[in-house]
Design a protein around this motif. Sequence first.
Motif, PDB file in Angstrom:
ATOM      1  N   SER A   1      12.085  -1.479   1.040  1.00 46.56           N
ATOM      2  CA  SER A   1      13.196  -0.735   0.466  1.00 46.56           C
ATOM      3  C   SER A   1      12.599   0.238  -0.551  1.00 46.56           C
ATOM      4  O   SER A   1      11.734  -0.152  -1.337  1.00 46.56           O
ATOM      5  N   ILE A   2      13.023   1.492  -0.522  1.00 48.73           N
ATOM      6  CA  ILE A   2      12.366   2.528  -1.321  1.00 48.73           C
ATOM      7  C   ILE A   2      13.324   3.132  -2.350  1.00 48.73           C
ATOM      8  O   ILE A   2      14.465   3.463  -2.025  1.00 48.73           O
ATOM      9  N   ILE A   3      12.828   3.238  -3.574  1.00 51.59           N
ATOM     10  CA  ILE A   3      13.519   4.002  -4.614  1.00 51.59           C
ATOM     11  C   ILE A   3      12.694   5.261  -4.839  1.00 51.59           C
ATOM     12  O   ILE A   3      11.547   5.198  -5.288  1.00 51.59           O
ATOM     13  N   ASP A   4      13.265   6.406  -4.502  1.00 50.33           N
ATOM     14  CA  ASP A   4      12.523   7.666  -4.518  1.00 50.33           C
ATOM     15  C   ASP A   4      12.948   8.531  -5.699  1.00 50.33           C
ATOM     16  O   ASP A   4      14.058   9.060  -5.748  1.00 50.33           O
ATOM     17  N   ARG A   5      12.060   8.630  -6.691  1.00 52.46           N
ATOM     18  CA  ARG A   5      12.228   9.563  -7.805  1.00 52.46           C
ATOM     19  C   ARG A   5      10.995  10.463  -7.832  1.00 52.46           C
ATOM     20  O   ARG A   5      10.294  10.556  -8.814  1.00 52.46           O
TER      21      ARG A   5
ATOM     22  N   PRO B   1       7.736  12.375  -8.159  1.00 52.54           N
ATOM     23  CA  PRO B   1       6.672  11.610  -7.505  1.00 52.54           C
ATOM     24  C   PRO B   1       6.622  10.120  -7.844  1.00 52.54           C
ATOM     25  O   PRO B   1       5.662   9.442  -7.492  1.00 52.54           O
ATOM     26  N   VAL B   2       7.625   9.609  -8.548  1.00 53.54           N
ATOM     27  CA  VAL B   2       7.695   8.164  -8.797  1.00 53.54           C
ATOM     28  C   VAL B   2       8.330   7.497  -7.580  1.00 53.54           C
ATOM     29  O   VAL B   2       9.463   7.816  -7.214  1.00 53.54           O
ATOM     30  N   ILE B   3       7.589   6.602  -6.960  1.00 47.34           N
ATOM     31  CA  ILE B   3       8.078   5.885  -5.788  1.00 47.34           C
ATOM     32  C   ILE B   3       7.972   4.388  -6.070  1.00 47.34           C
ATOM     33  O   ILE B   3       6.908   3.892  -6.430  1.00 47.34           O
ATOM     34  N   ILE B   4       9.073   3.693  -5.901  1.00 52.80           N
ATOM     35  CA  ILE B   4       9.081   2.234  -6.081  1.00 52.80           C
ATOM     36  C   ILE B   4       9.464   1.604  -4.744  1.00 52.80           C
ATOM     37  O   ILE B   4      10.486   1.964  -4.152  1.00 52.80           O
ATOM     38  N   SER B   5       8.640   0.694  -4.261  1.00 57.32           N
ATOM     39  CA  SER B   5       8.960   0.023  -2.998  1.00 57.32           C
ATOM     40  C   SER B   5       9.149  -1.466  -3.247  1.00 57.32           C
ATOM     41  O   SER B   5       8.443  -2.074  -4.059  1.00 57.32           O
ATOM     42  N   LEU B   6      10.099  -2.053  -2.545  1.00 61.68           N
ATOM     43  CA  LEU B   6      10.465  -3.458  -2.722  1.00 61.68           C
ATOM     44  C   LEU B   6      10.545  -4.142  -1.364  1.00 61.68           C
ATOM     45  O   LEU B   6      10.949  -3.523  -0.374  1.00 61.68           O
TER      46      LEU B   6
ATOM     47  N   LEU C   1      19.502 -10.219  -1.141  1.00 59.59           N
ATOM     48  CA  LEU C   1      18.922 -10.369  -2.481  1.00 59.59           C
ATOM     49  C   LEU C   1      18.146  -9.119  -2.864  1.00 59.59           C
ATOM     50  O   LEU C   1      18.218  -8.646  -4.002  1.00 59.59           O
ATOM     51  N   LEU C   2      17.401  -8.567  -1.902  1.00 58.47           N
ATOM     52  CA  LEU C   2      16.627  -7.361  -2.160  1.00 58.47           C
ATOM     53  C   LEU C   2      17.541  -6.207  -2.563  1.00 58.47           C
ATOM     54  O   LEU C   2      17.211  -5.420  -3.452  1.00 58.47           O
ATOM     55  N   LYS C   3      18.688  -6.119  -1.923  1.00 55.32           N
ATOM     56  CA  LYS C   3      19.657  -5.061  -2.250  1.00 55.32           C
ATOM     57  C   LYS C   3      20.124  -5.194  -3.698  1.00 55.32           C
ATOM     58  O   LYS C   3      20.223  -4.207  -4.429  1.00 55.32           O
ATOM     59  N   LEU C   4      20.383  -6.422  -4.137  1.00 54.42           N
ATOM     60  CA  LEU C   4      20.822  -6.648  -5.519  1.00 54.42           C
ATOM     61  C   LEU C   4      19.727  -6.273  -6.508  1.00 54.42           C
ATOM     62  O   LEU C   4      19.995  -5.679  -7.563  1.00 54.42           O
ATOM     63  N   ILE C   5      18.480  -6.634  -6.177  1.00 52.29           N
ATOM     64  CA  ILE C   5      17.351  -6.288  -7.052  1.00 52.29           C
ATOM     65  C   ILE C   5      17.194  -4.774  -7.134  1.00 52.29           C
ATOM     66  O   ILE C   5      16.986  -4.206  -8.206  1.00 52.29           O
ATOM     67  N   ARG C   6      17.329  -4.116  -5.980  1.00 49.06           N
ATOM     68  CA  ARG C   6      17.191  -2.664  -5.964  1.00 49.06           C
ATOM     69  C   ARG C   6      18.256  -2.006  -6.837  1.00 49.06           C
ATOM     70  O   ARG C   6      17.979  -1.050  -7.565  1.00 49.06           O
ATOM     71  N   GLU C   7      19.483  -2.506  -6.748  1.00 45.99           N
ATOM     72  CA  GLU C   7      20.568  -1.932  -7.560  1.00 45.99           C
ATOM     73  C   GLU C   7      20.260  -2.039  -9.045  1.00 45.99           C
ATOM     74  O   GLU C   7      20.536  -1.113  -9.826  1.00 45.99           O
ATOM     75  N   LYS C   8      19.662  -3.173  -9.457  1.00 46.32           N
ATOM     76  CA  LYS C   8      19.301  -3.343 -10.873  1.00 46.32           C
ATOM     77  C   LYS C   8      18.256  -2.318 -11.297  1.00 46.32           C
ATOM     78  O   LYS C   8      18.352  -1.702 -12.361  1.00 46.32           O
ATOM     79  N   ILE C   9      17.244  -2.142 -10.446  1.00 46.17           N
ATOM     80  CA  ILE C   9      16.169  -1.213 -10.784  1.00 46.17           C
ATOM     81  C   ILE C   9      16.675   0.224 -10.764  1.00 46.17           C
ATOM     82  O   ILE C   9      16.344   1.026 -11.642  1.00 46.17           O
TER      83      ILE C   9
ATOM     84  N   LEU D   1       0.848  -1.190   0.000  1.00 43.44           N
ATOM     85  CA  LEU D   1       0.000   0.000   0.000  1.00 43.44           C
ATOM     86  C   LEU D   1       0.885   1.241   0.000  1.00 43.44           C
ATOM     87  O   LEU D   1       1.960   1.235   0.610  1.00 43.44           O
ATOM     88  N   PHE D   2       0.425   2.305  -0.638  1.00 44.38           N
ATOM     89  CA  PHE D   2       1.111   3.591  -0.554  1.00 44.38           C
ATOM     90  C   PHE D   2       0.218   4.528   0.258  1.00 44.38           C
ATOM     91  O   PHE D   2      -0.920   4.782  -0.122  1.00 44.38           O
ATOM     92  N   LEU D   3       0.729   5.031   1.369  1.00 45.78           N
ATOM     93  CA  LEU D   3      -0.058   5.824   2.300  1.00 45.78           C
ATOM     94  C   LEU D   3       0.273   7.307   2.181  1.00 45.78           C
ATOM     95  O   LEU D   3       1.442   7.679   2.049  1.00 45.78           O
ATOM     96  N   ASN D   4      -0.748   8.130   2.258  1.00 49.50           N
ATOM     97  CA  ASN D   4      -0.551   9.573   2.336  1.00 49.50           C
ATOM     98  C   ASN D   4      -0.410   9.936   3.819  1.00 49.50           C
ATOM     99  O   ASN D   4      -1.386   9.933   4.572  1.00 49.50           O
ATOM    100  N   LEU D   5       0.810  10.259   4.254  1.00 46.82           N
ATOM    101  CA  LEU D   5       1.071  10.538   5.668  1.00 46.82           C
ATOM    102  C   LEU D   5       1.144  12.024   5.983  1.00 46.82           C
ATOM    103  O   LEU D   5       1.501  12.394   7.104  1.00 46.82           O
TER     104      LEU D   5
END
Length: 475
Positions: free
Chosen positions: A115-119, A121-126, A135-143, A6-10
Amino acid sequence: MEYFPLFLNLKKKRILIIGGGEVAKRKVFLLLRSGALIQIIAKNICMDLNKLVLQKKIEWISTIFHEKYLKKVFLVISATNDNVLNSKISNLSTKNFLFVNIVDDKSKCSFIFPSIIDRNPVIISLTSSGYSPVLLKLIREKIESIIPFQIGKVVNFAKKWREKIKFYFKKTYLVRIFWEKVFNSIFLNQILIGQKERAFITFKDIIKKSKCQTGEIFIVGSGPGDPGLLTLRALQVIQQADIVLYDSLVGYQVLELARRDSKKFCVGKRYLGKHFSQKKINDLLIKFASKGNKVVRLKGGDPFIFGRGGEELEKIVSSKIPFQIIPGITAAVGIAAYTGIPLTHRKFSKGVIFIHGNDYDRNIFSFLKSKNIAYTIVIYMVKMNALNISNDLIKKKISLDIPVAIISQGTTSHQTVKISCIKNFPDFCSSIHTPILLIIGDVVNFYRKCNWFNLNMSNKIFKKNNSYFSLFYRS
């Protein structure tokens, strides 16, 4: 799905954080970026948090936790090393219907931090659901490596024009097609490198050319079963489709790659089962594309090898609707590879012959002139005519010692391989699940020493949720 994303408006939502150390500090700095109102409970707080308190960016409300502090808060985070206190916070938060995160203790959490990739208003969470952070760190680096840092500028441009474009094109599917054209054009690069004026000229030009929108048809091969065998182009087209007309042999994993709002229709032909005439399929393709849709005709294997792609293509060409053809790995090639059987070999097979079992012609083996077969024979959909095929080969006085591989549900986690001979293979065909592929010839002997897929499956390597391929497909 262990956790639902979920993406929450905080913004201006109260977040209660118990703890004042380095871990609490990391959570505070992350949440401040979302505009949250942070309240801290801790006996002591670190220097950086104290600065934030003095700057009135966060509020230090108490040194001791009490249930009353759970009132009027949105989320609760406990970043302490006190297990008793953490358990109390978790239980009381649950009792008060609050989401709670106990740092480094999944069993007490109702939510976890991705794990968050913040661009913005583009937000990618893993997340790996907490099981494999490396493994998650490696996937994040690829993205991270494929998402431009300036992508937010593109989104902000689209935000500015979104309502105007919706009003201009009226229909939802035309709006979507328009934006696809924009983001697949030079416009994207012009925005990313700061050429705003040129980008706007490109944008206006696409608007003019998109007003008269026609549909398009893609004839796509989905391969023999394993989604990992889809071509990159097939994946791209499937994900862009408005309408997907798919065959019965197309697996659900492949269908899940399509957009959620796309409409999917099974138009498969099953022996002695529900049957869509080829004319009806042709008519549906033209009907949907004529309304401006991007239509994908999704076939098992390759469209032009026993896939009736040629018949559909003739109809599409005569209708003058734009089309593309994306080939797929045909069942014979994919399944042979997954059994370790080479279809050709300099010592054992001069070539390969493909035959369709359902359309079996009893004179088809007239090319056989001796008891030894110089070619590999591959027969698709063999079950219905297995006995006729066996009898006709025996009548040709083919050596009964020539090996036969009977492969059921090839390239999937349910792949089954039986090795037999010309005389006995019909018995195996009657007892295993369709679809069945037959490989006849001396190359079948390679199965015993070169088989790799079934060996891995029998050892249950990667066999989680019947998805042998899942680890590899996304890489």
